[in-house]
Design an enzyme around this catalytic site. Structure first.
Site, mmCIF file in Angstrom:
data_model
loop_
_atom_site.group_PDB
_atom_site.id
_atom_site.type_symbol
_atom_site.label_atom_id
_atom_site.label_comp_id
_atom_site.label_asym_id
_atom_site.label_seq_id
_atom_site.Cartn_x
_atom_site.Cartn_y
_atom_site.Cartn_z
ATOM 1 N N ARG A 1 0.806 -1.228 0.000
ATOM 2 C CA ARG A 1 0.000 0.000 0.000
ATOM 3 C C ARG A 1 0.833 1.268 0.000
ATOM 4 O O ARG A 1 0.314 2.342 0.332
ATOM 5 C CB ARG A 1 -0.934 -0.006 1.225
ATOM 6 C CG ARG A 1 -1.869 -1.229 1.287
ATOM 7 C CD ARG A 1 -2.754 -1.178 2.525
ATOM 8 N NE ARG A 1 -3.459 -2.423 2.781
ATOM 9 C CZ ARG A 1 -4.708 -2.692 2.374
ATOM 10 N NH1 ARG A 1 -5.387 -1.803 1.696
ATOM 11 N NH2 ARG A 1 -5.272 -3.853 2.674
ATOM 12 N N TYR B 1 2.478 -5.187 -6.969
ATOM 13 C CA TYR B 1 1.946 -4.177 -6.048
ATOM 14 C C TYR B 1 2.095 -2.779 -6.644
ATOM 15 O O TYR B 1 3.178 -2.398 -7.093
ATOM 16 C CB TYR B 1 2.636 -4.246 -4.684
ATOM 17 C CG TYR B 1 2.313 -5.513 -3.894
ATOM 18 C CD1 TYR B 1 1.235 -6.326 -4.238
ATOM 19 C CD2 TYR B 1 3.081 -5.882 -2.799
ATOM 20 C CE1 TYR B 1 0.940 -7.474 -3.517
ATOM 21 C CE2 TYR B 1 2.790 -7.035 -2.074
ATOM 22 C CZ TYR B 1 1.720 -7.828 -2.453
ATOM 23 O OH TYR B 1 1.440 -8.962 -1.731
ATOM 24 N N ARG C 1 0.610 -16.973 -6.522
ATOM 25 C CA ARG C 1 -0.628 -17.766 -6.448
ATOM 26 C C ARG C 1 -0.453 -18.992 -7.322
ATOM 27 O O ARG C 1 0.206 -18.926 -8.364
ATOM 28 C CB ARG C 1 -1.835 -16.956 -6.947
ATOM 29 C CG ARG C 1 -2.383 -16.027 -5.904
ATOM 30 C CD ARG C 1 -3.799 -15.555 -6.223
ATOM 31 N NE ARG C 1 -4.327 -14.814 -5.088
ATOM 32 C CZ ARG C 1 -4.929 -15.359 -4.045
ATOM 33 N NH1 ARG C 1 -5.117 -16.676 -4.001
ATOM 34 N NH2 ARG C 1 -5.346 -14.627 -3.049
ATOM 35 N N SER D 1 3.069 -18.823 -2.081
ATOM 36 C CA SER D 1 2.003 -18.110 -1.389
ATOM 37 C C SER D 1 0.675 -18.665 -1.880
ATOM 38 O O SER D 1 0.526 -18.982 -3.070
ATOM 39 C CB SER D 1 2.114 -16.611 -1.703
ATOM 40 O OG SER D 1 1.056 -15.910 -1.097
ATOM 41 N N ASN D 2 -0.262 -18.817 -0.953
ATOM 42 C CA ASN D 2 -1.611 -19.309 -1.270
ATOM 43 C C ASN D 2 -1.586 -20.725 -1.855
ATOM 44 O O ASN D 2 -2.442 -21.072 -2.676
ATOM 45 C CB ASN D 2 -2.325 -18.341 -2.228
ATOM 46 C CG ASN D 2 -2.384 -16.929 -1.685
ATOM 47 O OD1 ASN D 2 -2.927 -16.705 -0.606
ATOM 48 N ND2 ASN D 2 -1.807 -15.970 -2.392
ATOM 49 N N GLN E 1 2.812 -18.051 2.160
ATOM 50 C CA GLN E 1 2.083 -16.882 2.668
ATOM 51 C C GLN E 1 0.592 -17.050 2.389
ATOM 52 O O GLN E 1 0.191 -17.240 1.238
ATOM 53 C CB GLN E 1 2.633 -15.624 1.991
ATOM 54 C CG GLN E 1 2.157 -14.343 2.642
ATOM 55 C CD GLN E 1 2.814 -13.096 2.054
ATOM 56 O OE1 GLN E 1 2.171 -12.309 1.377
ATOM 57 N NE2 GLN E 1 4.089 -12.914 2.305
ATOM 58 N N SER F 1 -2.709 -9.859 5.384
ATOM 59 C CA SER F 1 -3.922 -9.149 5.830
ATOM 60 C C SER F 1 -4.329 -9.511 7.262
ATOM 61 O O SER F 1 -5.477 -9.869 7.519
ATOM 62 C CB SER F 1 -5.089 -9.385 4.862
ATOM 63 O OG SER F 1 -4.869 -8.714 3.641
ATOM 64 N N GLY G 1 0.302 -4.618 6.964
ATOM 65 C CA GLY G 1 0.145 -3.822 5.748
ATOM 66 C C GLY G 1 -0.068 -2.351 6.002
ATOM 67 O O GLY G 1 -0.325 -1.588 5.069
ATOM 68 N N ARG H 1 1.067 2.737 13.828
ATOM 69 C CA ARG H 1 0.413 1.418 13.813
ATOM 70 C C ARG H 1 1.429 0.286 13.638
ATOM 71 O O ARG H 1 1.209 -0.822 14.116
ATOM 72 C CB ARG H 1 -0.662 1.357 12.729
ATOM 73 C CG ARG H 1 -1.995 1.899 13.226
ATOM 74 C CD ARG H 1 -3.169 1.324 12.442
ATOM 75 N NE ARG H 1 -3.589 2.160 11.351
ATOM 76 C CZ ARG H 1 -4.441 3.181 11.462
ATOM 77 N NH1 ARG H 1 -4.966 3.482 12.639
ATOM 78 N NH2 ARG H 1 -4.795 3.885 10.414
HETATM 79 N N1 LIG Z 1 0.279 -13.209 -0.770
HETATM 80 C C1 LIG Z 1 -0.842 -12.589 -1.064
HETATM 81 O O1 LIG Z 1 -1.668 -13.068 -1.848
HETATM 82 C C2 LIG Z 1 -1.108 -11.271 -0.413
HETATM 83 C C3 LIG Z 1 -2.344 -10.632 -0.557
HETATM 84 C C4 LIG Z 1 -2.530 -9.402 0.078
HETATM 85 C C5 LIG Z 1 -1.501 -8.827 0.837
HETATM 86 N N2 LIG Z 1 -0.296 -9.474 0.930
HETATM 87 C C6 LIG Z 1 0.812 -8.918 1.740
HETATM 88 O O2 LIG Z 1 0.339 -8.734 3.053
HETATM 89 C C7 LIG Z 1 0.588 -7.379 3.456
HETATM 90 C C8 LIG Z 1 -0.469 -6.974 4.434
HETATM 91 O O3 LIG Z 1 -1.771 -6.970 3.814
HETATM 92 P P1 LIG Z 1 -2.789 -5.840 4.191
HETATM 93 O O4 LIG Z 1 -2.244 -4.526 3.759
HETATM 94 O O5 LIG Z 1 -4.118 -6.227 3.703
HETATM 95 O O6 LIG Z 1 -2.672 -5.942 5.790
HETATM 96 P P2 LIG Z 1 -3.443 -5.377 7.038
HETATM 97 O O7 LIG Z 1 -2.404 -5.020 8.029
HETATM 98 O O8 LIG Z 1 -4.476 -6.393 7.425
HETATM 99 O O9 LIG Z 1 -4.215 -4.091 6.537
HETATM 100 C C9 LIG Z 1 -3.594 -2.851 6.354
HETATM 101 C C10 LIG Z 1 -4.649 -1.828 6.018
HETATM 102 O O10 LIG Z 1 -5.560 -1.745 7.124
HETATM 103 C C11 LIG Z 1 -5.534 -0.426 7.627
HETATM 104 N N3 LIG Z 1 -5.598 -0.506 9.090
HETATM 105 C C12 LIG Z 1 -4.949 -1.370 9.883
HETATM 106 N N4 LIG Z 1 -5.269 -1.172 11.171
HETATM 107 C C13 LIG Z 1 -6.128 -0.144 11.189
HETATM 108 C C14 LIG Z 1 -6.837 0.528 12.193
HETATM 109 N N5 LIG Z 1 -6.713 0.184 13.474
HETATM 110 N N6 LIG Z 1 -7.667 1.536 11.856
HETATM 111 C C15 LIG Z 1 -7.808 1.893 10.559
HETATM 112 N N7 LIG Z 1 -7.150 1.294 9.541
HETATM 113 C C16 LIG Z 1 -6.331 0.290 9.855
HETATM 114 C C17 LIG Z 1 -4.258 0.191 7.142
HETATM 115 O O11 LIG Z 1 -4.423 1.591 7.053
HETATM 116 P P3 LIG Z 1 -3.172 2.553 7.418
HETATM 117 O O12 LIG Z 1 -2.183 2.339 6.330
HETATM 118 O O13 LIG Z 1 -3.779 3.908 7.405
HETATM 119 O O14 LIG Z 1 -2.689 2.119 8.760
HETATM 120 C C18 LIG Z 1 -4.101 -0.451 5.782
HETATM 121 O O15 LIG Z 1 -4.894 0.196 4.809
HETATM 122 C C19 LIG Z 1 0.640 -6.587 2.152
HETATM 123 O O16 LIG Z 1 1.373 -5.386 2.287
HETATM 124 C C20 LIG Z 1 1.333 -7.564 1.248
HETATM 125 O O17 LIG Z 1 2.721 -7.474 1.490
HETATM 126 C C21 LIG Z 1 -0.101 -10.682 0.329
#
Ligand SMILES: NC(=O)c1ccc[n+]([C@@H]2O[C@H](COP(=O)([O-])OP(=O)(O)OC[C@H]3O[C@@H](n4cnc5c(N)ncnc54)[C@H](OP(=O)(O)O)[C@@H]3O)[C@@H](O)[C@H]2O)c1
Length: 304
Positions: A17, A47, A117, A146-147, A168, A215, A269, A275
Site C-alpha cells: 500500500r 503491487y 498464487r 504463497s496461497n 504466505q 492481511s 500492511g 500502527r
Molecule cells: N500473498 C498474497 O496473496 C497477499 C495478498 C494481500 C496482501 N499481501 C501482503 O500482506 C501485506 C499486508 O496486507 P494488508 O495490507 O491487507 O494488511 P493489514 O495489516 O491487514 O491491513 C492494512 C490496512 O488496514 C488499515 N488498518 C490497519 N489497522 C487499522 C486501524 N486500526 N484503523 C484503521 N485502519 C487500519 C491500514 O491503514 P493505514 O495504512 O492507514 O494504517 C491499511 O490500509 C501486504 O502489504 C502484502 O505485502 C499478500
C-alpha cells in the site's frame, strides 16, 4: 525460518500500500519498522498501479546502503500476470520478473522469492530451472510460495531442489479457516469444510515451511477485524486483553497469530508508523491458551 536457516522477525512489513506515499513517509515507515525490531520486508512485482511500482517506491525512497541491505530480508513475488488475468510459472516469466524486481528494488539480490498464487498450468521442471538459474546467478537466495496447498507444494517439489522456505496465506482473527477447520474436523458445520487442501498448518510445521499471515488486520469479509460494530463480542475480548497487557487492540490481533506454535510470521500492511509500532508490540505478548481460544470463540468459530 527453519528451511532457510535464517533468523527473521516475527512481524514483517508488507509494502503493498505504499505507492502513494512520499519518499519521506516511506523512510519514516521503514524507520518505525526497524525500531520495532522488524528486519523483513514483503513486496511483489504486481503491487501498485503498474508493474514493480511498490518495489520501485521502496528502492527509490530508501536507497539502502550495502551495510543496511545486509541487515534486512527482502522478499518479493512473481507469477501473476495481473493486467491479463492469469498466472504464469514459466521459466521466461519468472526470470523476467525477478530481473525487473532487482532493478526496481535497487538491489543485487532478493532474499526470498515467492510464487504468488498457484498456477493451474504449473510445470515443476520449468520452475526448477528458473530457481536453479536464479540461485546460481546470485539473484535469489531462497524460494517459497504463497496461497499454496500442501499438494501444490509437493507437485513443485517433484522437480525443485531448493527447500520451500515459506507459504504466505490469508489469516486474521476472523479469517481463520487455517486454524479453525482442524478443530471442527468431521463435523456437519461449515467450519469443517477443507479450504486449504487439508492440514496446511501441520504440513508446514512438519516440513519446516514458515507460514506467513497476510492481511492480519482485515476481517476477510471486507473491512477491518478491529470493528466494534461488526464484531462486538470479539472486540470486548480484544479490548480486555489490550488493557490487561498494556497494549493496543492491533497488538492483540498480532499476538493472536504469533501465539500459534507454528511460529507464523505476521505480514503487516499498515502505512502508519505508529500502527507499525503498536502492531509489532503484539509479538512480545504471549497469550494464554484460554485467551487464544477466547478470541477464536468470540470471532464466531466453534470450539466443539
Ligand atoms: N500473498 C498474497 O496473496 C497477499 C495478498 C494481500 C496482501 N499481501 C501482503 O500482506 C501485506 C499486508 O496486507 P494488508 O495490507 O491487507 O494488511 P493489514 O495489516 O491487514 O491491513 C492494512 C490496512 O488496514 C488499515 N488498518 C490497519 N489497522 C487499522 C486501524 N486500526 N484503523 C484503521 N485502519 C487500519 C491500514 O491503514 P493505514 O495504512 O492507514 O494504517 C491499511 O490500509 C501486504 O502489504 C502484502 O505485502 C499478500
Amino acid at each position: 525460518m527453519p528451511n532457510a536457516g535464517i533468523d527473521v522477525s516475527a512481524v514483517a512489513l508488507g509494502l503493498m500500500r505504499i505507492n502513494d506515499k512520499s519518499d519521506a513517509e516511506i523512510r519514516n515507515l521503514y524507520a518505525a519498522a526497524r525500531e520495532s525490531g522488524i528486519n523483513f520486508f514483503d513486496n511483489a512485482d504486481i503491487y501498485g498501479p503498474t508493474l514493480h511500482a511498490c518495489e520501485a517506491r521502496f528502492g527509490g525512497a530508501l536507497k539502502l546502503s550495502s551495510s543496511e541491505r545486509e541487515h534486512i530480508i527482502i522478499q518479493t513475488k512473481a507469477g501473476i500476470v495481473k493486467d491479463q488475468g492469469y498466472y504464469d510459472f514459466s521459466y521466461d516469466h519468472i526470470m523476467q520478473e525477478v530481473n525487473d524486481s532487482l532493478a526496481a528494488l535497487r538491489t543485487d539480490y532478493i532474499d526470498i522469492l515467492l510464487l504468488h498464487r498457484p498456477d493451474a498450468l504449473a510445470e515443476p521442471e520449468e520452475v526448477a530451472r528458473a530457481f536453479s538459474d536464479l540461485q546460481a546467478g546470485g539473484k535469489v537466495r531462497f524460494f517459497g510460495v504463497s496461497n499454496h496447498t500442501p499438494r501444490q507444494i509437493d507437485l513443485l517439489k517433484m522437480a525443485v531442489r531448493q527447500p520451500i522456505v515459506a507459504n504466505q496465506m490469508q489469516l486474521s482473527m476472523t479469517h481463520s479457516f487455517l486454524v479453525a477447520q482442524g478443530i471442527a474436523a468431521n463435523m456437519r458445520e461449515d467450519q469443517a469444510v477443507v479450504r486449504d487442501g487439508g492440514g496446511l498448518v501441520d504440513y508446514c510445521r512438519v516440513g519446516g515451511i514458515t507460514l506467513q499471515a497476510w492481511s492480519p488486520m482485515q476481517s476477510g469479509e471486507g473491512g477491518l477485524v478491529l470493528d466494534h460494530e461488526r464484531y462486538p463480542e470479539l472486540m470486548e475480548v480484544v479490548d480486555h486483553l489490550a488493557t490487561k497487557y498494556g497494549v493496543t487492540p492491533e497488538a492483540i490481533a498480532t499476538a493472536w497469530i504469533t501465539r500459534h506454535p507454528a511460529n507464523i510470521q505476521v505480514i503487516l500492511g499498515t502505512t502508519s508508523p505508529q500502527r507499525v509500532r503498536d502492531s509489532a508490540a503484539g509479538a512480545d505478548v504471549v497469550l494464554t491458551r484460554a485467551e487464544w481460544y477466547a478470541i477464536l470463540r468470540a470471532a464466531g468459530w466453534i470450539v466443539p
